[in-house]
Enzyme design. Structure first.
Site, mmCIF file in Angstrom:
data_model
loop_
_atom_site.group_PDB
_atom_site.id
_atom_site.type_symbol
_atom_site.label_atom_id
_atom_site.label_comp_id
_atom_site.label_asym_id
_atom_site.label_seq_id
_atom_site.Cartn_x
_atom_site.Cartn_y
_atom_site.Cartn_z
ATOM 1 N N GLU A 141 0.879 -1.361 0.118
ATOM 2 C CA GLU A 141 -0.026 0.123 -0.048
ATOM 3 C C GLU A 141 0.665 1.293 0.011
ATOM 4 O OE1 GLU A 141 -3.142 0.189 -0.496
ATOM 5 O OE2 GLU A 141 -3.625 -2.004 -0.302
ATOM 6 N N SER A 156 -52.107 -30.645 35.582
ATOM 7 C CA SER A 156 -52.174 -31.043 37.084
ATOM 8 C C SER A 156 -50.711 -30.318 37.610
ATOM 9 C CB SER A 156 -51.893 -32.336 37.284
ATOM 10 O OG SER A 156 -53.174 -32.991 36.991
#
Length: 809
Positions: free
Chosen positions: A90, A460
């Site tokens: 770069e 239940s």
């Protein structure tokens, strides 16, 4: 000659004017742009987007949320050779220039002016790229380029070179949602930065130019070309590496592949709950601020919960018929393993069950199957024993079926995706911390969290709440209530005749035995005796909303629509001595700098803290809205044998700064209910739980009409756990798929792990109770109820018919 001089004078004048205009225009543009430039000082405190991390209570990774992958690193953590790879690619003169490469800029301007290209190379240093990444867009124009140059100069004046390079390496996009060099190294190679080889460093350095179309996964050929012909060769030209090193790196094939951070605790439903809670707390940006969230989930218990649910649903399927292959694919007779495996593309694993395609079967009853990774497995005849049919008659080439690992290494069994679903919720009963949560069989297939979102009838398993209301009203475990037919009629003439599950009646019985045997008619009569309004109000003390509870007698049979989490919370009141706790999941939140920004302080149950004894429903011995079930029994209570006025069990008090949970119900009622629910395990519908070999196991099974729901809620040690099994379409689970058969085995398998090495929880009668004998049973009763025992003892008149009609209004 004079005329020529005149023309030259005019030309010079025009040039001077144009120059002045150009200078003024450039100055104006400079002023216009520079005045709008952002403050570079923000880069010193920049907050890069980072994902949110979710951990278990024991520090294990549960999930990562966020749109991007990024793990910011300091420049000192970046290997020198990796920095050189990026500099060579770069900006080779990065440490020499002042942020601007004038030669490159001139070349870029010339190309823009003399060609039709809108995008030209050159001119952007690393500093300029940082300026563009943080402050500008990607538009190609003179104006943006000038702004980029000005910003680069400002950046260079205020930041050191290493600081600029650090920003660049952490900000750059590397494709596949990976931002920053550390995230790229982990995603493409599964490595830390200091573990990268030269060829991998060069490959990574070549990605930012073409992050989406040129990364080593999307386009390995293009990525290799850039690695070999550009990055590595540039490193040689700049004397960062030798030619031999470059050649060795070039010889290595491209080997990048996706690597996701390993999830150490599989708890997707709990993790999704965290995600939603964080967004509610901090907004949508919470997923990109690098928060580290520690939950209450216990890694070991969560694993046990997932395994238990999967095993329980697999056993459920084994009790029912084989439904056939998931799908059948017509494959060529000469298709090889790779071709077969390709047909599994897009078929995901679910709940630990892997998709396979049948390659062939053998006369001996085995089958050879192919997985999506092209590996072959041989299923022995025993793999399908539960189907009752040999594999060579069950399967054929091209069938897509499911397999999962067996108990022994290398062993596989034939499975099918369950038609039922299940959820498991486990809480610390003393503070409400969620220790394990499974919201369904497979989060991949269905993200609906049945633990918190599914509203089902508890059947239940709701009865203990009704019984506790009756005990509060003056009933005791030895009170007699008839298990006999009864018809209730409303004012419109509609009738309701509740039934026991077995269709039989046992006549007068103690309510302890009625709960143990889950007799529906006793529950209905109890509720009718104490009054629906009183019961609804009382049961809200367990954390339920009153509008969730039906305003009629069917409530006693568990017809409310409740979530498994709310049921577990209610049972925690029994497990912790009568305190109402709030379930919670997030324990701590740290920011990206690992600074603590949130610490949960849950309310804690404390039996030894008198300050918490508030909001208790007052006890009374008078019946409300009751009916005459016949003359009271002639049996008189025996002389009290013991009055428990001894100090309560010594329990360490928590930190005085710890908030106390409010008392929900009388601790004496808790003692009675816990004793009764322990009997459910010892001799009732949950005797299978005796296999845990603990004296503190208590709970209640639950089933609904046509076996649409199966439950078991219970507790032992420090944990309260609820398991539900049912179908999302509300269809029946099948014949005799009760709570004790479908849900209880899951609960037992989980609690076997959860209760390992945990001390036995005691159930000591609290102060204000007397032990007495009534109806042939010795029970602890509240002192104020001693003189009213007969008021809650009923039997049918001998002359009455087996059915009696009552007006319920």
């Amino acid at each position: 000659m004079y005329r020529l001089r005149g023309w030259l004078g005019w030309l010079l004048t025009i040039l001077i004017i144009l120059t002045l205009v150009g200078i003024l225009a450039a100055g104006g543009m400079y002023y216009a742009i520079s005045s709008k430039l952002p403050d570079i000082r923000n880069l010193k405190q920049v907050e890069l987007q980072e994902p949110m991390y979710v951990y278990s209570h024991d520090g294990l990774l549960m999930a990562i949320f966020g749109e991007i992958r990024r793990y910011p690193v300091q420049i000192k953590e970046v290997p020198e050779q990796l920095k050189q790879a990026f500099l060579a690619t770069e900006d080779a003169r990065f440490y020499e220039h002042s942020g601007i490469d004038y030669k490159g800029i001139a070349r870029a301007i010339w190309l823009l002016a003399t060609t039709n290209e809108k995008r030209v190379p050159g001119g952007s240093t690393i500093t300029q790229q940082v300026a563009r990444q943080f402050f500008l867009n990607s538009e190609y124009s003179y104006k943006r380029k000038l702004a980029e140059i000005l910003l680069a100069r400002k950046i260079e004046s205020q930041l050191k070179k290493d600081e600029i390079l650090e920003l660049y390496l952490n900000k750059s996009f590397f494709g596949n949602r990976a931002y920053g060099i550390a995230a790229a190294a982990e995603f493409y190679y599964g490595k830390k930065l200091n573990e990268l080889n030269l060829d991998e460093m060069a490959s990574l350095a070549g990605i930012p130019k073409f992050p989406s179309s040129g990364n080593p996964i999307t386009n390995p050929a293009r990525a290799r070309e850039r690695r070999d012909l550009y990055v590595l060769q540039r490193m040689v030209d700049l004397n960062f590496i030798t030619q031999d090193q470059a050649n060795a790196a070039k010889a290595i094939p491209m080997h990048a592949k996706p690597h996701e951070p390993p999830v150490q605790v599989y708890a997707p439903y709990a993790a999704e709950m965290v995600r939603q809670e964080m967004i509610a707390k901090y907004g949508g940006a919470a997923l990109n601020k690098g928060y580290h969230v520690t939950t209450t989930i216990d890694g070991t218990l969560q694993m046990a919960a997932e395994t238990s649910v999967r095993n329980g649903l697999a056993l459920y399927e084994h009790r029912h018929r084989w439904r056939g292959a998931e799908q059948h694919i017509e494959v060529d007779a000469n298709a090889d393993t790779a071709t077969l495996a390709a047909h599994l593309s897009g078929i995901s694993s679910q709940g630990g069950m892997f998709p396979v395609i049948v390659a062939r079967t053998t006369p001996e009853g085995s089958a050879v199957v192919v997985r999506s990774d092209r590996s072959e497995l041989t299923l022995p005849p025993a793999a399908a024993r539960w189907t009752g049919t040999p594999l060579n008659k069950l399967l054929k080439r091209g069938d897509v079926v499911r397999v999962r690992p067996g108990e022994k290494w290398g062993e596989w069994t034939l499975e099918q995706l369950p038609s039922a679903q299940s959820t498991l919720v486990s809480l610390d009963a003393n503070n409400g911390a969620l220790r394990a949560l499974v919201g369904g069989f497979s989060f991949t297939a269905n993200k609906f969290n049945r633990a918190t979102q599914a509203r089902r009838q508890p059947g239940s398993s709701f009865k203990p709440f009704v019984y506790s209301a009756a005990l509060e009203k003056g009933f005791n475990p030895a009170s007699i209530v008839p298990d006999a037919p009864v018809i209730f009629r409303d004012r419109r003439g509609h009738t309701w005749s509740p039934q026991n599950d077995d269709g039989k009646f046992q006549g007068p019985m103690r309510i302890r035995d009625a709960l143990v045997q889950s007799r529906n008619l006793v529950s209905v009569r109890l509720l009718d005796a104490i009054g629906v309004d009183f019961a609804r109000n009382y049961i809200t003390q367990f954390g339920f909303e009153e509008n969730e509870i039906p305003p009629n007698l069917s409530m006693s049979l568990g017809t409310a629509s409740l979530t498994p989490l709310s049921i577990a919370r209610g049972y925690a009141v029994f497990a912790n001595g009568g305190f109402r706790i709030d379930p919670w999941l997030i324990d701590e939140i740290h920011d990206r700098e690992h600074k603590l920004i949130f610490k949960n302080t849950p309310k804690v149950a404390c039996r030894s803290c008198t300050s918490a004894n508030t909001n208790v429903t007052q006890s009374t011995s008078q019946l409300v809205d009751g009916f005459n079930f016949g003359a009271p029994t002639k049996t008189e209570p025996s002389k009290p044998v013991k009055n428990n006025n001894e100090p309560p069990q010594t329990i360490p008090s928590p930190d005085p700064n710890t908030p106390m949970a409010p008392r929900a119900i009388d601790e004496r009622v808790v003692f009675q209910l816990v004793s009764m629910m322990r009997d459910v395990v010892l001799r009732g519908t949950a005797t299978a739980a005796r296999s845990l070999n603990r004296q503190d196991i208590a709970g209640k099974t639950g089933s609904t009409n046509e076996h649409r729901d199966a439950w078991f809620s219970g507790f032992g040690g420090p944990y309260v756990t609820t398991v539900w099994v049912g179908r999302d379409d509300f269809q029946s689970l099948g014949y005799r798929e009760y709570g004790g058969k479908a849900a209880l085995p899951i609960w037992i398998e989980y609690m076997r792990t959860a209760l390992k090495d945990k001390p036995i929880a005691r159930n000591v009668p609290p102060q204000g109770m007397t032990q007495t004998t009534l109806n042939g049973a010795t029970e602890w009763v509240k002192n104020e109820d001693i003189n009213h025992l007969q008021d809650h003892d009923f039997k049918l008149h001998e002359e009455e018919s087996d059915e009696q009609t009552f007006d319920i209004f």
